[in-house]
Design a protein around this motif. Structure first.
Motif, PDB file in Angstrom:
ATOM      1  N   THR A   1       0.803  -1.359   0.302  1.00  0.00           N
ATOM      2  CA  THR A   1       0.236  -0.247  -0.426  1.00  0.00           C
ATOM      3  C   THR A   1       1.065   0.857  -0.236  1.00  0.00           C
ATOM      4  O   THR A   1       2.003   1.107   0.560  1.00  0.00           O
ATOM      5  CB  THR A   1      -0.760  -0.294   0.653  1.00  0.00           C
ATOM      6  OG1 THR A   1       0.058   0.052   2.526  1.00  0.00           O
ATOM      7  CG2 THR A   1      -1.907  -1.137   1.170  1.00  0.00           C
ATOM      8  N   GLU A   2       0.800   2.294  -0.528  1.00  0.00           N
ATOM      9  CA  GLU A   2       0.411   3.466  -0.186  1.00  0.00           C
ATOM     10  C   GLU A   2      -0.207   4.844   0.675  1.00  0.00           C
ATOM     11  O   GLU A   2      -0.934   4.536   0.355  1.00  0.00           O
ATOM     12  CB  GLU A   2       1.165   4.103  -1.553  1.00  0.00           C
ATOM     13  CG  GLU A   2       1.579   3.450  -2.436  1.00  0.00           C
ATOM     14  CD  GLU A   2       1.810   3.923  -3.998  1.00  0.00           C
ATOM     15  OE1 GLU A   2       2.038   5.171  -4.193  1.00  0.00           O
ATOM     16  OE2 GLU A   2       2.466   3.221  -4.975  1.00  0.00           O
ATOM     17  N   ARG A   3       1.061   5.629   1.133  1.00  0.00           N
ATOM     18  CA  ARG A   3       0.077   6.509   1.549  1.00  0.00           C
ATOM     19  C   ARG A   3       0.707   7.802   1.504  1.00  0.00           C
ATOM     20  O   ARG A   3       1.486   8.137   2.024  1.00  0.00           O
ATOM     21  CB  ARG A   3       0.090   5.998   3.407  1.00  0.00           C
ATOM     22  CG  ARG A   3      -0.646   6.825   4.717  1.00  0.00           C
ATOM     23  CD  ARG A   3      -0.783   6.594   6.063  1.00  0.00           C
ATOM     24  NE  ARG A   3      -1.767   7.513   6.862  1.00  0.00           N
ATOM     25  CZ  ARG A   3      -1.838   7.914   7.925  1.00  0.00           C
ATOM     26  NH1 ARG A   3      -0.785   6.985   7.771  1.00  0.00           N
ATOM     27  NH2 ARG A   3      -2.502   8.355   8.415  1.00  0.00           N
ATOM     28  N   SER A   4      -0.743   8.639   1.579  1.00  0.00           N
ATOM     29  CA  SER A   4      -0.668   9.964   1.316  1.00  0.00           C
ATOM     30  C   SER A   4      -1.079  10.918   2.641  1.00  0.00           C
ATOM     31  O   SER A   4      -2.606  10.847   2.372  1.00  0.00           O
ATOM     32  CB  SER A   4      -0.610  10.389  -0.205  1.00  0.00           C
ATOM     33  OG  SER A   4       0.461  10.274  -0.751  1.00  0.00           O
TER      34      SER A   4
END
Length: 79
Positions: free
Chosen positions: A67-70
């Motif tokens: 996953t990626e988080r911003s």
């Protein structure tokens, strides 16, 4: 993430300061989750309370990769 899982957890997240969310399915194994908060503190609380457990139980098992988080502020929005 099954839609029912997302909908079932929102009332509790709302009590902690989440003002809304959108789950956007972009592929069978890929989605974008937008969470909306009035304060950074509310975002941190919901992330700590629900983020890890919810991700492990409902999201990670159906993803094909990491996953990626911003985190950021809304710069422009139309109702």
């Amino acid at each position: 993430m099954p839609h029912t899982a997302a909908a079932s957890v929102f009332p509790s997240m709302h009590e902690l300061g989440c003002t809304g969310f959108q789950l956007i399915e972009v592929a069978d194994d890929r989605a974008i989750l937008l969470l909306f908060f009035d304060t950074a503190e509310a975002a941190a609380t919901v992330s700590e309370t629900y983020g890890g457990p919810l991700m492990r139980e409902h999201v990670l098992p159906v993803l094909s990769g990491p996953t990626e988080r911003s985190v950021g502020r809304v710069a422009f929005s139309l109702p």
